[in-house]
Design a protein around this motif. Structure first.
Motif, short mmCIF file in Angstrom:
data_model
loop_
_atom_site.label_atom_id
_atom_site.label_comp_id
_atom_site.label_asym_id
_atom_site.label_seq_id
_atom_site.Cartn_x
_atom_site.Cartn_y
_atom_site.Cartn_z
N ASP A 13 0.84 -1.21 0.00
CA ASP A 13 0.00 0.00 0.00
C ASP A 13 0.87 1.26 0.00
OD1 ASP A 13 -2.38 1.41 0.01
OD2 ASP A 13 -2.58 1.38 2.20
N GLY A 14 0.31 2.33 -0.55
CA GLY A 14 0.98 3.63 -0.47
C GLY A 14 1.53 4.14 -1.80
N ARG A 17 0.04 7.72 -2.54
CA ARG A 17 0.62 8.78 -1.70
C ARG A 17 2.09 9.01 -2.02
NH1 ARG A 17 -1.11 6.13 3.52
NH2 ARG A 17 -1.62 4.50 2.01
N ARG A 64 -12.25 2.23 -7.74
CA ARG A 64 -11.39 3.38 -8.09
C ARG A 64 -11.78 3.94 -9.47
NH1 ARG A 64 -5.47 2.50 -5.48
NH2 ARG A 64 -6.24 1.89 -3.44
MG MG Z 1 -4.11 2.45 -0.44
#
Ligand code: MG
Ligand code: IPE
Ligand code: IPE
Length: 258
Positions: A13-14, A17, A64
């Motif tokens: 994850d990430g 970001r 999404r």
């Molecule tokens: Mg995520």
């Protein structure tokens, strides 16, 4: 002190970001994330891990924006196209878990092909979870068990029989789950299989999670005392016959412990 986990699972994850912090589109973060899969697979293989399971796309990620979903599908296809020859040569076996029927026929056939081409490999077992959801897995297992035993009722279903029908029936349960990106949640990953898994959360975004970060997670795991419901004293004082009081082994379909 534990040795390396036999099975490491990662919630990657990430990516979004990571890109946002650099004022770049999210898809660049995903591309960097895909490149990092390559590094971490290599590192895990070099460290001698037997099973590595990566959460690449959840059953909820369809929510999404369509452009992001199609970028992710494109990266998955690209990964299979560019990596399979190398995985094959390195002795890595690739498997995909999740409901692949939702994927484009081209992606489905590439997945089948990648699995077939690496099926004889006996090194690292790499499993990619794509369109995977833990709830889907458990429900599908119950349904598959019932279909295989039409003359029996659900009263006859036990934990071992259910586990044999999960998409991970050929894999041991993970001893360690790592989640990058700073969130402390499972997000519908391996719900049944992580009942006794050690959970490690790091703030590093997935594209920044390198071999050194993996080493740190493994060192953290090595320090955990795994009790499986027993007391510290029981765990620290093995029985007179020298047996460490391990939980009953769930015997799974075709499980080869290498
Ligand atoms: Mg995520
Ligand atoms: C993980 O990164 C990749 C997928 C879920 C496909 P994210 O895209 O979730 O990144 P963040 O959480 O938005 O930063
Ligand atoms: C979990 O990440 C799924 C994958 C890494 C593939 P998400 O970014 O989808 O999780 P939530 O939505 O923050 O829980």
């Amino acid at each position: 002190m534990n040795t390396h986990p036999r099975h490491l699972a990662i919630i990657m994850d990430g990516n979004g970001r990571w890109a946002k912090k650099r004022l770049m589109p999210r898809t660049i973060g995903h591309a960097r994330g895909a490149a990092n899969v390559r590094h971490i697979v290599k590192a895990a293989h070099a460290m001698g891990l037997r099973y590595l399971t990566l959460f690449a796309f959840s059953s909820e990620n369809w929510r999404r924006p369509p452009e992001e979903v199609s970028a992710l599908m494109g990266l998955f296809l690209q990964y299979l196209e560019s990596e399979v020859a190398e995985l094959k040569a390195a002795g890595i076996r690739l498997r995909v878990i999740g409901d692949r029927s939702a994927f484009a026929p081209m992606l489905q056939s590439r997945i089948d092909q990648a699995e077939q081409e690496t099926a004889e490999n006996t090194g690292l077992n790499l499993t990619i979870a794509a369109n995977y959801g833990g709830q889907w897995d458990v429900l599908s297992a119950v349904r598959a068990w019932q279909a295989a035993h039409p003359d029996r009722t659900l009263q006859d279903l036990d934990a071992q029989a259910l586990a044999m029908h999960l998409s991970t029936a050929d894999l041991p349960d993970p001893e360690l789950l790592v989640r990058t990106g700073g969130e402390s949640r499972i997000s519908n990953f391996l719900l049944w299989q992580t009942a006794y898994t050690e959970l490690y959360f790091t703030d590093l975004h997935w594209p920044d999670f390198d071999a050194a970060a993996l080493g740190k997670a493994l060192s953290w795991y090595a320090q955990r005392v795994r009790r499986f419901g027993r007391t510290d004293e029981q765990v620290l004082n093995p029985t007179p016959d020298g047996h460490y009081p391990l939980p009953e082994l769930v015997i799974k379909k075709d499980l080869k412990i290498g």
